[in-house]
Design a protein around this motif. Structure first.
Motif, PDB file in Angstrom:
ATOM      1  N   GLY A 490      28.963 -40.665  39.446  1.00 54.25           N
ATOM      2  CA  GLY A 490      27.823 -40.697  38.539  1.00 54.25           C
ATOM      3  C   GLY A 490      28.225 -40.114  37.201  1.00 54.25           C
ATOM      4  O   GLY A 490      28.895 -39.084  37.138  1.00 54.25           O
ATOM      5  N   LEU A 491      27.808 -40.782  36.120  1.00 55.34           N
ATOM      6  CA  LEU A 491      28.225 -40.324  34.784  1.00 55.34           C
ATOM      7  C   LEU A 491      27.057 -40.372  33.812  1.00 55.34           C
ATOM      8  O   LEU A 491      26.209 -41.266  33.907  1.00 55.34           O
ATOM      9  CB  LEU A 491      29.285 -41.276  34.224  1.00 55.34           C
ATOM     10  N   GLY A 492      27.076 -39.454  32.838  1.00 56.74           N
ATOM     11  CA  GLY A 492      26.209 -39.605  31.683  1.00 56.74           C
ATOM     12  C   GLY A 492      26.733 -40.827  30.937  1.00 56.74           C
ATOM     13  O   GLY A 492      27.938 -40.914  30.657  1.00 56.74           O
ATOM     14  N   ALA A 493      25.847 -41.792  30.632  1.00 53.57           N
ATOM     15  CA  ALA A 493      26.331 -43.069  30.070  1.00 53.57           C
ATOM     16  C   ALA A 493      27.165 -42.837  28.811  1.00 53.57           C
ATOM     17  O   ALA A 493      28.119 -43.575  28.543  1.00 53.57           O
ATOM     18  CB  ALA A 493      25.142 -43.981  29.776  1.00 53.57           C
ATOM     19  N   GLY A 494      26.835 -41.808  28.059  1.00 51.42           N
ATOM     20  CA  GLY A 494      27.559 -41.528  26.820  1.00 51.42           C
ATOM     21  C   GLY A 494      28.990 -41.069  27.069  1.00 51.42           C
ATOM     22  O   GLY A 494      29.822 -41.082  26.162  1.00 51.42           O
ATOM     23  N   GLU A 495      29.293 -40.640  28.269  1.00 49.99           N
ATOM     24  CA  GLU A 495      30.644 -40.150  28.582  1.00 49.99           C
ATOM     25  C   GLU A 495      31.622 -41.279  28.892  1.00 49.99           C
ATOM     26  O   GLU A 495      32.832 -41.074  28.906  1.00 49.99           O
ATOM     27  CB  GLU A 495      30.594 -39.213  29.803  1.00 49.99           C
ATOM     28  N   HIS A 498      34.611 -41.790  26.864  1.00 52.60           N
ATOM     29  CA  HIS A 498      35.547 -40.665  26.779  1.00 52.60           C
ATOM     30  C   HIS A 498      36.559 -40.676  27.911  1.00 52.60           C
ATOM     31  O   HIS A 498      37.125 -39.641  28.239  1.00 52.60           O
ATOM     32  CB  HIS A 498      34.765 -39.347  26.716  1.00 52.60           C
ATOM     33  N   GLY A 499      36.731 -41.793  28.544  1.00 51.26           N
ATOM     34  CA  GLY A 499      37.743 -41.883  29.593  1.00 51.26           C
ATOM     35  C   GLY A 499      37.411 -42.890  30.680  1.00 51.26           C
ATOM     36  O   GLY A 499      38.166 -43.845  30.901  1.00 51.26           O
ATOM     37  N   PRO A 500      36.265 -42.713  31.369  1.00 51.56           N
ATOM     38  CA  PRO A 500      36.024 -43.560  32.559  1.00 51.56           C
ATOM     39  C   PRO A 500      35.993 -45.055  32.287  1.00 51.56           C
ATOM     40  O   PRO A 500      36.274 -45.854  33.184  1.00 51.56           O
ATOM     41  CB  PRO A 500      34.659 -43.074  33.066  1.00 51.56           C
ATOM     42  N   ILE A 501      35.718 -45.469  31.045  1.00 52.95           N
ATOM     43  CA  ILE A 501      35.652 -46.914  30.766  1.00 52.95           C
ATOM     44  C   ILE A 501      37.005 -47.591  31.023  1.00 52.95           C
ATOM     45  O   ILE A 501      37.088 -48.805  31.234  1.00 52.95           O
ATOM     46  CB  ILE A 501      35.129 -47.171  29.325  1.00 52.95           C
ATOM     47  N   ALA A 502      38.066 -46.788  31.067  1.00 54.02           N
ATOM     48  CA  ALA A 502      39.396 -47.336  31.395  1.00 54.02           C
ATOM     49  C   ALA A 502      39.405 -47.947  32.799  1.00 54.02           C
ATOM     50  O   ALA A 502      40.236 -48.798  33.114  1.00 54.02           O
ATOM     51  CB  ALA A 502      40.449 -46.237  31.293  1.00 54.02           C
ATOM     52  N   THR A 523      21.487 -46.356  26.082  1.00 51.21           N
ATOM     53  CA  THR A 523      22.022 -46.721  27.403  1.00 51.21           C
ATOM     54  C   THR A 523      22.391 -48.199  27.419  1.00 51.21           C
ATOM     55  O   THR A 523      23.456 -48.584  27.906  1.00 51.21           O
ATOM     56  CB  THR A 523      20.979 -46.430  28.512  1.00 51.21           C
ATOM     57  N   LEU A 524      21.510 -49.042  26.826  1.00 52.83           N
ATOM     58  CA  LEU A 524      21.789 -50.488  26.829  1.00 52.83           C
ATOM     59  C   LEU A 524      23.069 -50.789  26.053  1.00 52.83           C
ATOM     60  O   LEU A 524      23.847 -51.664  26.438  1.00 52.83           O
ATOM     61  CB  LEU A 524      20.598 -51.264  26.264  1.00 52.83           C
ATOM     62  N   SER A 525      23.316 -50.051  24.974  1.00 52.42           N
ATOM     63  CA  SER A 525      24.571 -50.376  24.269  1.00 52.42           C
ATOM     64  C   SER A 525      25.781 -49.924  25.078  1.00 52.42           C
ATOM     65  O   SER A 525      26.813 -50.594  25.076  1.00 52.42           O
ATOM     66  CB  SER A 525      24.618 -49.882  22.825  1.00 52.42           C
ATOM     67  N   ASN A 526      25.661 -48.827  25.841  1.00 55.98           N
ATOM     68  CA  ASN A 526      26.771 -48.454  26.739  1.00 55.98           C
ATOM     69  C   ASN A 526      26.986 -49.545  27.791  1.00 55.98           C
ATOM     70  O   ASN A 526      28.123 -49.861  28.151  1.00 55.98           O
ATOM     71  CB  ASN A 526      26.478 -47.126  27.447  1.00 55.98           C
TER      72      ASN A 526
END
Ligand code: F6R
Length: 609
Positions: A490-495, A498-502, A523-526
């Protein structure tokens, strides 16, 4: 190291059924193996089976035992694999023992006992106890004196039931660290890890204090405290229900408990007498609040942090209990600490509570089991009123915790002058509608099934959200991983950036919580960032948002609530959005053929640190 449930019984005729009844109600403490011992005609008869209690019952059908005195155990193994050899009771020729806790100095004791000639059959820490007692009996101690002397040599935490061969008039029980209740029946006496296990036998219960040593016979119990002084522990009327826990028409307890939520929430928000429960604390005096809990209960605390800070102007720290007391955090003089626990027996949470008490904090607990160790150690107890939760994955206890916390926040906001009576009333009106919207969310089967198909064959999944939906996303991830064995985070969408999108590729489902609130745009843009990188989005939002999307998620789940007071959104939405997360986890786990009520390696109550 073991955490488990123990039972003991003595009566005029036969104890096996009572022992099994007690164990059934203690399976929440572990279900790796179960066993029992009865003393009869000068010998101790033992039956053990790997896995669930039903296996022990089958074994007893094939090979019955009789006896009017016995002890029993259900195990959750951390030290020594789940096997018959490691299952309790442990024994030698003279003594048989069941244990909940950990004997820290067992290696040293084992080496001494092996040097004396004792041979060990298991890898457990517990097995030193029967051998140590037998060794002391061989040197001239009476059985009960040997048991008492042995406990003085044990380091660590324990609740023990001790049965002696050839002795059918009494057994011994003692505790340090782990809880132990004594049941006072009609010409029958019992011990158990908690009063719930004793409920079918008796409602009259006393509790051993740390260091107490008890000799239990058919007509009563003699207790000595840690200094050897004879003491009477008060007998209380237990409120634990003797009702058997049945699934009714549901296939699993977890499903049943998910569907119980509208009724529970209705009870909390709309039944006048419950609304008043324990909100009479001096909130205005608190400088800050520490919330401490584990797992799901901690996520409830993290959601409540947003509420307390926004509506009650109270600064809140939230800690997982296993870290809290090692943080050396300076706690304020007029601070309060709130411990949240479904079971009320979680060892980490209890230890954290003791730490906070030593730091002079006002101790408040929010528990689902009113007679639990955590409740008994608190200055103020608030009940979650969810009823017994049997499924290992917490569902109804979580939303009931949120409900109790929401009420507490409103009471604190009024008392601290940060919430006007008018706004408080508007919040309460919105909360009174929660049972209805939760009920509607329970009929999302088609959408849940489609979303579960996206998750079903994945190795891993992310859950994202902002604000209160961040801890809720963590709770959704926890539910999925514990019952379906899919790794989830579980992640704060803004995070994400900062890494997990990899991690994002075509094989990674991302479950996104995007209610129509002030953070929805972000959130929608994330979510679009994930979509642009090929991630498979499972989007949980309201119908209006879902119909206006300019991209196509892999699956959508529509939940809706029209609010008259939009500022109540972060208070109301976590109840509503919990439901699809619970259903998604259970549906995915069922598709994968997992046992959703008893997931592997877990226990309902974690009674060791
Ligand atoms: C997850 C779950 C656990 C518990 C945690 C704390 O579904 O049930 O994470 O929330 O072990 O337990 P309690 O609330 O009994 O202290």
């Amino acid at each position: 190291m073991i955490m488990c449930g123990i039972v003991g019984a003595i009566n005029g005729s036969r104890v096996v059924n009572e022992l099994l009844d007690g164990l059934k109600r203690l399976e929440y403490r572990g279900y790796d193996s179960a066993g029992l011992a009865v003393s009869h005609n000068n010998s101790i008869l033992i039956r053990k089976a790997e896995g669930a209690l039903s296996n022990l019952e089958t074994k007893l059908d094939l090979s019955p035992v009789e006896g009017r005195i016995g002890i029993a155990h259900t195990r959750w193994a951390t030290h020594g694999e789940p096997s018959i050899a490691n299952a309790h009771p442990h024994r030698n020729d003279r003594v048989s023992v069941v244990h909940n806790g950990i004997i820290e100095n067992y290696e040293e004791l084992r080496a001494c006992l092996e040097a004396e000639g004792f041979t060990f059959q298991s890898q457990t820490d517990t097995e030193v106890v029967p051998h140590l007692i037998a060794s002391l009996m061989a040197s001239g101690f009476s059985p009960e004196a040997a048991a008492l002397e042995a406990t003085k040599r044990l380091q660590g935490a324990y609740a023990l039931g001790i049965l002696f061969e050839g002795e059918e008039e009494f057994f011994c029980a003692t505790r340090k660290g782990s809880p132990l209740a004594i049941g006072h029946g009609e010409e029958a006496m019992f011990i158990a890890s908690d009063a719930i296990a004793l409920a079918p036998m008796t409602q009259r219960v006393s509790y051993l204090e740390n260091g107490d040593f008890a000799i239990v016979s058919q007509n009563g119990v003699c207790v000595r405290d840690e200094n050897g002084t004879a003491v009477e522990r008060p007998v209380e009327q237990s409120r634990a229900s003797a009702e058997s826990h049945e699934k009714g028409s549901y296939s699993h307890f977890m499903i049943k408990e998910i569907h119980e939520q509208p009724d529970i929430l209705n009870h909390v928000f709309n039944v006048p007498v419950q609304k008043k429960q324990n909100c009479n604390m001096a909130y205005e005096d608190f400088e800050s609040l520490s919330i401490v809990a584990c797992g799901t209960s901690c996520y409830a605390g993290q959601i409540a942090r947003y509420w307390f800070e926004r509506y009650a102007g109270l600064r809140v720290d939230v800690d997982i209990a296993s870290e809290y007391r090692y943080r050396h955090s300076p706690l304020p003089q007029k601070g309060a600490a709130l411990f949240i626990s479904q079971s009320g027996e979680t060892a980490d949470t209890l230890a954290a509570l003791e730490h906070a008490r030593l730091q002079g904090q006002t101790i408040i607990s929010l528990v689902n089991v009113p007679e639990s160790s955590i409740a008994r150690a608190s200055d103020h107890v608030i009940q979650t009123l969810a009823g017994p939760e049997i499924g290992v994955a917490s569902t109804k206890a979580f939303t009931a915790q949120l409900a109790a916390l929401a009420r507490l926040v409103i009471a604190a906001g009024i008392a601290r002058g940060t919430l006007s009576i008018r706004d408080a009333r508007a919040l309460k009106v919105e909360l009174s509608r929660v049972p209805e919207i939760v009920s509607a969310a329970l009929s999302l089967n088609g959408q849940i099934r489609a979303a579960a198909s996206v998750l079903q064959n994945s190795q891993s999944a992310l859950f994202i959200g902002r604000g209160v939906n961040w801890p809720l996303a963590c709770e959704g991830a926890l539910k999925l991983k514990e019952i379906s064995y899919i790794h989830a985070e579980g992640l704060g969408a803004g995070e994400l950036k900062h890494g997990p999108i990899a991690l994002v590729d075509g094989n990674l489902p991302v479950v996104a919580l995007a209610p129509p609130d002030e953070l929805q745009e972000k959130t929608l843009s994330n979510i679009k960032e994930v979509q642009a990188r090929g991630g498979q989005i499972i989007l949980i939002s309201d119908e209006r948002t879902l119909s206006g999307l300019d991209f196509e998620p892999a699956a959508t789940i529509a939940v809706s609530a029209e609010l008259d007071a939009p500022f109540a959104s972060d208070l109301v939405m976590p109840f509503l959005y919990s439901i699809p997360l619970q259903l998604l986890a259970s549906e995915t786990a069922l598709k994968r053929g997992c046992d959703i009520d008893k997931p592997r390696n877990l226990a309902k109550s974690v009674t060791v640190e």
